[in-house]
Design a protein around this motif. Sequence first.
Motif, PDB file in Angstrom:
ATOM      1  N   GLU A 182      -4.963   3.189  -2.895  1.00 44.18           N
ATOM      2  CA  GLU A 182      -4.366   2.385  -1.829  1.00 44.18           C
ATOM      3  C   GLU A 182      -4.262   3.181  -0.532  1.00 44.18           C
ATOM      4  O   GLU A 182      -4.422   2.639   0.561  1.00 44.18           O
ATOM      5  CB  GLU A 182      -2.987   1.844  -2.252  1.00 44.18           C
ATOM      6  N   GLU A 233      -4.053  -7.372   5.133  1.00 38.56           N
ATOM      7  CA  GLU A 233      -3.101  -6.961   4.108  1.00 38.56           C
ATOM      8  C   GLU A 233      -2.200  -8.132   3.715  1.00 38.56           C
ATOM      9  O   GLU A 233      -1.936  -9.037   4.516  1.00 38.56           O
ATOM     10  CB  GLU A 233      -2.249  -5.793   4.603  1.00 38.56           C
ATOM     11  N   HIS A 240      -7.663   3.357   1.222  1.00 42.85           N
ATOM     12  CA  HIS A 240      -7.935   2.096   1.907  1.00 42.85           C
ATOM     13  C   HIS A 240      -7.221   2.057   3.260  1.00 42.85           C
ATOM     14  O   HIS A 240      -7.826   1.728   4.289  1.00 42.85           O
ATOM     15  CB  HIS A 240      -7.482   0.930   1.024  1.00 42.85           C
ATOM     16  N   HIS A 270       1.402   7.969   3.553  1.00 41.62           N
ATOM     17  CA  HIS A 270       1.466   7.395   2.211  1.00 41.62           C
ATOM     18  C   HIS A 270       2.741   7.874   1.544  1.00 41.62           C
ATOM     19  O   HIS A 270       2.958   9.079   1.366  1.00 41.62           O
ATOM     20  CB  HIS A 270       0.248   7.851   1.402  1.00 41.62           C
ATOM     21  N   ARG A 322       0.821  -1.222   0.000  1.00 42.11           N
ATOM     22  CA  ARG A 322       0.000   0.000   0.000  1.00 42.11           C
ATOM     23  C   ARG A 322       0.853   1.269   0.000  1.00 42.11           C
ATOM     24  O   ARG A 322       0.317   2.365   0.132  1.00 42.11           O
ATOM     25  CB  ARG A 322      -0.913   0.007   1.236  1.00 42.11           C
TER      26      ARG A 322
END
Length: 300
Positions: free
Chosen positions: A205, A239, A208, A186, A20
Amino acid sequence: MTEPATLALDSVLGFTLPGRHARGRLARLGPALDQILAAHAYPPVLARLLAEALVLGALLGSLLKDEKGQLTLQAQTEGGAVDLLVVDYRGGEMRGYLRHDPERLAEMPADPSLFALFGKGYLAITFDQAATGERYQGIVPLEGGSLAAAAEHYFAQSEQIPSLVRVAVKQEADGRTRAGGLLIQHLPEGEEGRERLHTRLDHPEWQHVEALAQTISPAELTDPRLALDDLVWRLFHEEDEVRTLADMPLSRGCRCSPEHVRGVLARFPAEERAAMAEPDGTIRVDCEFCARSFPVQLDA
């Protein structure tokens, strides 16, 4: 009261979700937090505020790859009950202090807003890299409902990294304080990232990961019986891959000592040291972090 060794307190855990493009930190403070707060008789609302700042310091400071590097949070304000808040982190050692106006605080409701506490102000976040001598500082307004919200604003504005920050503080009936926090980010270029990462709106991603991270509760953040790696698993067990780093211990780490004070005073010219001295030749240096006074003889 001594904590049982099995409780998950005074540590920070790093983790990544490679699939991710996300990294995170979980921190929880207990006895070390109580030691820092015990230096000053803070009213409960200010103890909570400083506890939140210390958790943020642990989350952000643990991002430093330079073990001797330092992270400093400093809030300077105007018009509120709190006019100074400082927290720093270096290699897992933490210290923090805030200064306030008791009369102005007494005029406020029991649960004042962040604006009421700080008034007009800003939060400065400074990363000092000891190995390279580089320093980076970002400054953001103290806006929103919490210091965690201000930290999110910092990453969005200064680092341009989509981030989620959650901090919780629990004050026990016996006087102990427990605090915990989550930072998740991120990084499209991977864990190392780049000097600048530009926020984009087409990263499903991240949406999420953010949705999963938002399910964390204050009770989970502060519960010392819930290990940090178990909490990571609870959040992200579906995951494909979750990587955790070794736990880093956190401790109270005020760096004041008679030797340190003498070293600082030695940097001043003799005439300036003489001007600081009392009639008996003693220079008294106070440490606001730990509320200790260090008397040093001028000829020592």
